[in-house]
Motif scaffolding. Structure first.
Motif, short mmCIF file in Angstrom:
data_model
loop_
_atom_site.label_atom_id
_atom_site.label_comp_id
_atom_site.label_asym_id
_atom_site.label_seq_id
_atom_site.Cartn_x
_atom_site.Cartn_y
_atom_site.Cartn_z
N UNK A 1 0.86 -1.20 0.00
CA UNK A 1 0.00 0.00 0.00
C UNK A 1 0.89 1.24 0.00
N UNK A 2 1.95 1.21 0.83
CA UNK A 2 2.84 2.36 0.91
C UNK A 2 3.63 2.57 -0.37
N UNK A 3 4.00 1.46 -1.03
CA UNK A 3 4.75 1.57 -2.28
C UNK A 3 3.91 2.29 -3.33
N UNK A 4 2.59 2.03 -3.27
CA UNK A 4 1.69 2.63 -4.25
C UNK A 4 1.29 4.06 -3.85
N UNK B 1 9.03 -4.52 15.80
CA UNK B 1 8.70 -3.56 14.74
C UNK B 1 9.03 -4.15 13.37
N UNK B 2 8.19 -3.87 12.39
CA UNK B 2 8.51 -4.31 11.04
C UNK B 2 9.38 -3.25 10.39
N UNK B 3 9.96 -3.62 9.24
CA UNK B 3 10.83 -2.69 8.53
C UNK B 3 10.06 -1.41 8.15
N UNK B 4 8.79 -1.59 7.76
CA UNK B 4 7.97 -0.43 7.39
C UNK B 4 7.84 0.53 8.56
N UNK C 1 12.14 6.33 11.70
CA UNK C 1 13.38 7.08 11.54
C UNK C 1 13.36 7.98 10.30
N UNK C 2 12.27 7.94 9.55
CA UNK C 2 12.14 8.83 8.41
C UNK C 2 13.08 8.51 7.26
N UNK C 3 13.33 7.22 7.03
CA UNK C 3 14.20 6.83 5.90
C UNK C 3 13.41 5.96 4.92
N UNK C 4 13.98 5.79 3.74
CA UNK C 4 13.39 4.90 2.76
C UNK C 4 13.47 3.47 3.28
N UNK C 5 12.45 2.64 2.92
CA UNK C 5 12.46 1.25 3.38
C UNK C 5 13.68 0.48 2.91
N UNK C 6 14.08 0.72 1.65
CA UNK C 6 15.21 -0.04 1.10
C UNK C 6 16.48 0.29 1.88
N UNK C 7 16.63 1.58 2.25
CA UNK C 7 17.81 2.00 2.99
C UNK C 7 17.79 1.37 4.39
N UNK C 8 16.60 1.34 5.00
CA UNK C 8 16.48 0.75 6.34
C UNK C 8 16.82 -0.74 6.28
N UNK C 9 16.30 -1.43 5.27
CA UNK C 9 16.59 -2.86 5.11
C UNK C 9 18.08 -3.09 5.01
N UNK C 10 18.76 -2.24 4.23
CA UNK C 10 20.20 -2.36 4.02
C UNK C 10 20.95 -2.17 5.34
N UNK C 11 20.58 -1.11 6.07
CA UNK C 11 21.24 -0.83 7.35
C UNK C 11 21.01 -1.96 8.35
N UNK D 1 22.27 7.03 11.28
CA UNK D 1 21.98 8.17 10.40
C UNK D 1 22.73 9.40 10.90
N UNK D 2 22.71 9.59 12.23
CA UNK D 2 23.40 10.71 12.84
C UNK D 2 24.89 10.69 12.49
N UNK D 3 25.50 9.49 12.62
CA UNK D 3 26.93 9.35 12.31
C UNK D 3 27.22 9.66 10.85
N UNK D 4 26.37 9.10 10.00
CA UNK D 4 26.57 9.30 8.55
C UNK D 4 26.53 10.79 8.22
N UNK D 5 25.51 11.48 8.78
CA UNK D 5 25.38 12.91 8.50
C UNK D 5 26.58 13.70 9.01
N UNK D 6 27.06 13.32 10.21
CA UNK D 6 28.20 14.02 10.79
C UNK D 6 29.47 13.73 10.01
N UNK D 7 29.61 12.46 9.58
CA UNK D 7 30.81 12.11 8.80
C UNK D 7 30.84 12.91 7.51
#
Lengths: 350, 89
Positions: A220-223, A284-287, A293-303, A336-342
């Motif tokens: 549903x969210x993808x659509x 919690x599910x990935x969705x 955390x306000x990120x894309x699902x694919x990015x969350x899955x990867x992390x 995410x915080x670390x990535x942004x700071x880096x």
């Protein structure tokens, strides 16, 4: 720890499509299309009324609508006894079909049909309600919606639209454009999020209604990415929708009490409810994590895969979903915080 | 299913379902549905277990045990199921 896999496992449950719509809206025509078109699916059909289905080799079963109350007078616990019997028998012939289609009578209440798939853990483990598809006759729908019913009698046309995940607006050749616009407005006022598919002679592209995963939040969210945040609704005089958006976690016991009171006092007035709940202590599910955390699902899955490899979080598999403890969100936030700071060349902790 | 639960078969309910089948001598064509429901009646414990038996041909039957599925013993079940007048459909 769960071994990371490149792909989430497939949901092996049999998808079920419920086909509903007022008398004469074209259900049998659509059913015939579904059964004769070369889509490669073997479909078992459960029929509530005598249609003129003349298809060889299709598994067609008749059933007589039987409303069964699971407890005394509770409106939220009615199931369809006929469906429970037939679905049980069908599941013993699981290898003979890929999809189940239930055609209901024009006057059937969709609520007990939908509840049948969530009421019993054995059914829920084997079958997945894919979508409720409602056919609407463009030439007569306004008349049906406006029909005044005696006190206590439901307007089935309104209920069928309120429950729909997909609406096939059929017979558009019989009305003009302004009528289509008016009907679309009326449908949206009852069910703002529903996808409306205009059609003539029930001619539609079948992937729009079959195996669409309308009850699957990730799809549903993808659509419709705004599904969770959209709270603006138009209002109908008879049917409205209410959105509740809260931050933080819910106490399951207090929520249950609140829902119990709501259903007891307002049960007869509620057609349908949908929600994503962050229960305190629940996985919690990935969705949900992505929303949190306000990120894309694919990015969350990867992390999460990386965090799993490092044994920092554990996830358990459940069908197609993987569930994580609440602290996974915290880790993701920190990551995410670390990535942004880096990226900005700053070192430090959140 | 409790709120928030994902589809999956609970071993307790599966066992209970098997006991119902055995005690009533049900055939494979008879569906057995077991569900824990919040009871709205005053004085009731918060959760009751509802057992429905739906034979392919014949009247559906239903029993409500005023306890959670987990707490139902074989004796409770036998007493409830073999009581002469179960609650009808």
């Amino acid at each position: 720890m769960t071994t990371p896999t490149p792909e989430e496992p497939r949901d092996e449950r049999v998808p079920v499509t419920v086909l509903t719509g007022f008398l004469g809206s074209g259900k049998t025509t659509l059913l015939n299309r579904i059964l004769t078109e070369q889509h490669g699916l073997r479909i078992a059909v459960i029929e509530n009324e005598f249609g003129e289905v003349g298809v060889d080799d299709a598994l067609v079963l008749d059933s007589e609508e039987e409303i069964f109350e699971m407890n005394n007078g509770c409106i939220c616990c009615t199931v369809r006894g006929d469906l429970i019997r037939i679905l049980g028998a069908l599941m013993r012939r699981r290898e003979k079909f890929d999809h189940i289609l239930i055609e209901t009578t024009g006057l059937a209440d969709p609520a007990p049909v939908a509840q049948t798939f969530f009421m019993d853990d054995e059914i829920a483990a084997q079958l997945r309600l894919d979508a409720i598809v409602t056919l609407v006759d463009a030439a007569h729908v306004l008349q049906h919606l406006d029909e005044v019913k005696p006190e206590g009698v439901e307007n089935e046309a309104v209920e069928q639209i309120a429950f729909a995940d997909r609406i096939v607006l059929n017979k558009t050749d019989l009305v003009d454009e302004s009528a289509i616009a008016e009907i679309t407005d009326r449908i949206r006022a009852i069910n703002s999020g529903v996808q409306i598919i205009p059609a003539q002679h029930a001619e539609i592209y079948l992937p729009q209604v079959l195996d669409v995963g309308a009850f699957d939040l990730e799809r549903v969210l993808a659509e419709d990415p705004s599904f969770l945040t959209e709270t603006e609704h138009q209002h109908d005089t008879t049917v409205t929708s209410v959105g509740i958006d809260l931050t933080g976690e819910l106490d399951e016991e207090r929520l249950n009490r609140w829902l119990g009171t709501l259903l007891r006092t307002k049960g007869v007035d509620i057609f349908r409810s949908k929600g994503i709940l962050a229960l305190a202590g629940a996985p919690h599910s990935v969705t949900e994590l992505a929303t949190e955390v306000g990120m894309e699902q694919s990015a969350v899955s990867h992390q999460l895969r990386l965090l799993r490899t490092l044994s920092l979080v554990t996830g358990r598999r459940d069908g197609r979903n993987r569930l994580y403890d609440g602290h996974a969100a915290q880790f993701l936030d920190q990551a995410v915080h670390h990535i942004e700071h880096l990226r900005l060349g700053i070192r430090g902790t959140p | 299913m409790p709120l928030g639960a994902r589809p999956g078969q609970s071993p307790q309910l599966r066992e209970l379902r098997q006991s119902v089948r055995r005690l009533l001598g049900l055939d494979d064509d008879t569906a057995v549905v077991i569900r824990q429901l919040a009871c709205a009646e005053p004085g009731c414990p918060p959760l009751e277990t509802v057992i429905a038996v739906l034979p392919m041909n014949g009247q559906a039957r239903r029993w409500a045990l005023h306890t959670t599925a987990e707490e139902i013993t074989e004796d409770d079940l036998r007493t409830a199921l073999l009581t002469p007048s179960p609650e009808g459909a």
